[in-house]
Scaffold this active site. Structure first.
Site, PDB file in Angstrom:
ATOM      1  CG  ASP A 450      -2.419   0.590   1.022  1.00 47.79           C
ATOM      2  OD1 ASP A 450      -2.464   1.562   0.116  1.00 47.79           O
ATOM      3  OD2 ASP A 450      -3.236   0.486   1.749  1.00 47.79           O
ATOM      4  CG  ASP A 515      -9.494   2.535  -0.185  1.00 46.21           C
ATOM      5  OD1 ASP A 515      -8.907   1.332  -0.385  1.00 46.21           O
ATOM      6  OD2 ASP A 515      -9.074   3.206   0.415  1.00 46.21           O
TER       7      ASP A 515
HETATM    8  C1  GLA Z   1      -5.788   1.988   1.964  1.00 44.37           C
HETATM    9  C2  GLA Z   1      -6.211   0.853   1.381  1.00 44.37           C
HETATM   10  C3  GLA Z   1      -7.220  -0.150   2.051  1.00 44.37           C
HETATM   11  C4  GLA Z   1      -6.479  -0.545   3.307  1.00 44.37           C
HETATM   12  C5  GLA Z   1      -6.282   0.501   4.270  1.00 44.37           C
HETATM   13  C6  GLA Z   1      -5.475   0.265   5.357  1.00 44.37           C
HETATM   14  O1  GLA Z   1      -6.872   2.865   2.461  1.00 44.37           O
HETATM   15  O2  GLA Z   1      -6.641   1.217   0.139  1.00 44.37           O
HETATM   16  O3  GLA Z   1      -7.716  -1.123   1.183  1.00 44.37           O
HETATM   17  O4  GLA Z   1      -5.675  -1.320   3.040  1.00 44.37           O
HETATM   18  O5  GLA Z   1      -5.538   1.714   3.333  1.00 44.37           O
HETATM   19  O6  GLA Z   1      -5.041   1.179   6.045  1.00 44.37           O
END
Ligand code: GLA
Length: 709
Positions: A450, A515
């Site tokens: 990420d 997301d």
């Molecule tokens: C980001 C990602 C999510 C999740 C969060 C965790 O927003 O896109 O899918 O993994 O971080 O903090």
């Protein structure tokens, strides 16, 4: 020099590309439909010879692949360079053209200013996609500063009048908009330090009238994972071109004697039967040149991701219970998201300290991993390696490891700062902590990688801009981790789809598309994503009943139908599932597994957007089977919806049509669903006449499977 060719031509079954090399430096003369050998570059050049216009140069300077001030251009420069003398006015004379099959390298020299400019173009064998990359080398003894080097400037065909662009925001990525090309420049510059949610480095140029299934179009995408600049310009004399390159900070690239800078790679493609045909070309290219797995070598396993299910609320027994719940649904990979490492009880602390949090996992991750793998699922884990929370042991020990600029306060962003990957100590640390986790737990076979903030102050220890160095260092780090743990797969995530590009996909295996797990929003997000990227890299999860991002309550059948057309997963607390929902989800996963070979290898056909329904399908290469989705988003404005026109089938073949989803439908007139179901129709009838759709509640998806008989 007289022995150099005047034209260079690249041909395959999908396109012809011709470069005009008569002048000092090469320019794109033609890209588009394959030309017969009877048509050659000289002919096109003659046809395009222009008169001297009033108050204009006798001959307009060309828009070469890398337009330079030395050429006296009035277009945007493809090279901006300066030094102590007259480096700014570099102009290159082509000194060599090396062609080997579909690969051509143009070499230009500026002997006076001691610079070498190389542009390499490679046309793929099995698609219309070509790659462009330019490299500048300082062959002199004095350093020169490079402000910009485009991957390429590519002239557009005369009939192109429009562009389709990609933009969005967090949880609403890949929104498309069509614009008229106008006198002047459409420019987008991205300074977020990630590919970004708002300015995707790509566009599609097309003549008026091109639609999803008809007409020509030209797609361009820069494989850059951070700052970039793109331009589509119509010039005063009517010529137009696109230009793509990395956006550099002032003083970011200085080339000492003998040093080189290479641009990111620009991917161009051509589609002759609408935007869908262009997407098919990009998908074919990515499948055969970029991805490590194909639908046969490894089907994309169904994911369970813990994020929207439990967020930071980690607890071994709860996680085991979740695994027990999702395994029987058909889930094949369990991904432990954010929250497992030291001090990470919220997003306020912990990033950087990549050891298992003993207060939550007293016996380490072993018991959970064994439990998950014992249930027959693979185990994946979340990292956000490029980041550090000030509240972490790492930051307390090495505050200078974070990118920063003196005397300027940080821009607050999710309580975290960006690590300086141009510092080898940082990279060594990250390599060690990541591979330590992987070595301790060899059953971990997947990483969700990420990256959750903009890079607002990309200054390194020396106070120099470090953004340009950050990305190759990142790619190398990912690659080293992969090499040290062969077989490990990596997902590129960046607050959802903030780092979706072909630069990072060379080193990763899947994208977290967005997301937003809101199925309705996802339809548009996934549609936008699909212009360049194939469905097998499009992470798509069935989210909670009440979407956490939009608050919408969407039936499980619809949520599942949308997720089935990407790389499917589940991301919710499965304890919320009713018996009915559990059954539906299980059936949806079974259905996904039955056709994922098709969606992950077949040709995508999108139907034009009627602002009511989102419609598309995948047809196998041999056209023996297909799967189509009809997603009703808003209520029909007429009393009954229109017939659904299938696409991409073989007119001459006959297909048995089966509605495979949903199993049960809440609607007014179930009778009509049965009329055609299970019957055989010619491809011609299905495509030219179409199938009457039933009146549906909005937020309903129908999926049809077609099998040639
Ligand atoms: C980001 C990602 C999510 C999740 C969060 C965790 O927003 O896109 O899918 O993994 O971080 O903090």
């Amino acid at each position: 020099m007289s022995s150099l060719p005047q034209f260079v031509r690249l041909d395959n079954a999908y396109t012809t590309i011709i470069f005009d090399c008569q002048g000092r430096s090469p320019s794109l003369l033609y890209m588009g439909e394959p030309l017969s050998t009877a048509t050659d570059g000289a002919m096109l050049s003659l046809l395009s010879t222009r008169q001297e216009a009033k108050c204009a140069p006798v001959v307009e300077p060309p828009v070469s692949l890398v337009p330079t001030h030395g050429e006296g251009i009035t277009s945007a420069p493809g090279l901006e360079v300066f030094g102590q003398q007259d480096e700014w006015s570099a102009g290159f004379q082509t000194t060599a053209i090396e062609q080997q099959g579909l690969k051509v390298t143009f070499i230009g020299e500026d002997e006076h200013r001691n610079m070498l400019l190389v542009t390499q173009v490679v046309l793929d064998e099995n698609s219309s996609v070509a790659t462009y990359k330019s490299t500048l080398t300082n062959t002199g003894s004095q350093a020169v500063n490079l402000a910009y080097l485009n991957a390429a400037s590519l002239t557009l065909p005369m009939n192109v009048t429009k562009i389709k662009t990609f933009e969005g925001r967090w949880s609403n990525e890949f929104q498309t908009a069509d614009h008229d090309l106008f006198f002047g420049s459409y420019v987008r510059e991205n300074r977020r330090g990630k590919t970004s949610h708002d300015t995707f480095p790509g566009l599609i140029a097309f003549p008026q009238g091109t639609s999803e299934l008809a007409g020509e179009c030209f797609g361009f995408h820069l494989g850059a994972s951070a700052n970039h600049k793109l331009r589509a310009e119509v010039m005063a004399d009517g010529r137009s071109y696109v230009q793509f390159g990395e956006l550099l900070f002032p003083g970011e690239v200085q080339l000492a004697a003998g040093e080189s800078y290479s641009s990111p790679v620009l991917y161009s493609g051509f589609g002759c039967e609408g935007f869908s045909s262009l997407s098919q070309q990009f998908h074919n290219y990515i499948r055969s040149n970029v991805l490590k797995h194909n639908a046969d070598s490894k089907p994309r396993p169904v994911h369970y991701n813990t994020w929207e299910g439990i967020y930071f609320d980690h607890d071994v027994d709860t996680l085991k219970a979740l695994a027990d719940k999702v395994a029987p649904l058909g889930v094949e990979r369990f991904v432990l998201d954010d929250g497992w490492f030291k001090g990470r009880r919220s997003d306020k602390a912990g990033l950087g300290d990549w050891t298992v949090d003993e207060s939550i996992y007293p016996e380490g991750l072993g018991p959970l991993i064994d439990h998950v793998t014992g249930l027959g699922m693979e185990f994946g884990i979340w990292f956000e390696p490029e980041m550090v929370n000030p509240d972490s042991d790492l930051y307390r020990a090495h505050p200078q490891w974070a990118l920063q600029t003196k005397n300027n306060p940080h821009v607050p962003f999710r309580n975290q700062l960006v690590l300086d990957l141009t510092n080898p100590d940082v990279v060594e640390y990250l390599y060690k902590v990541i591979t330590d986790v992987l070595s301790t737990y060899p059953k971990i076979s997947y990483i969700k990688w990420d990256m959750n903030r903009d890079v607002n102050h990309p200054g390194n220890l020396k106070g120099k801009p470090a953004m340009h160095g950050q990305i190759p260092a990142l790619y190398q780090l990912i690659q080293r981790v992969k090499d040290a743990h062969p077989g490990i797969e990596i997902e590129s995530c960046c607050s959802g789809g903030g780092r979706v590009d072909l630069g990072i996909l060379q080193h990763t295996d899947r994208f977290w598309t967005s997301d937003s797990n809101d199925a309705l929003d996802r339809l548009r997000i996934q549609r936008g994503f699909s212009y360049f990227f194939p469905s097998e890299v499009m992470g798509a999860h069935v989210g909670p009943r009440d979407c956490h991002i939009t608050g919408r309550n969407i039936p499980i059948e619809m949520r599942a139908a949308v997720a089935m057309f990407g790389h499917m997963g589940i991301e919710m607390d499965p304890r919320e599932l009713t018996e009915q929902e559990t059954g539906a989800l299980k059936d949806a996963i079974t259905l996904y597994k039955s056709f994922r070979h098709l969606t992950h290898s077949g040709d995508l056909f999108r139907m034009d957007d009627d602002k009511l329904n989102v419609k598309f399908g995948y047809v196998s290469k041999d056209k023996s089977e297909a799967v189509f989705a009809y997603n009703s988003v808003v209520e029909t404005p007429k009393t009954t919806p229109l017939r659904f026109l299938f696409a991409g089938l073989d007119s001459a073949k006959s297909y048995r049509i089966t509605r495979v989803w949903p199993e049960k439908l809440k609607e007014y007139s179930p009778s009509i669903l049965q009329t055609a179901d299970g019957k055989v129709f010619t491809g011609e009838a299905l495509m030219k006449f179409g199938l009457q759709m039933p009146v549906l509640f909005p937020q309903t998806a129908l999926i049809y499977k077609l099998d040639a008989v």
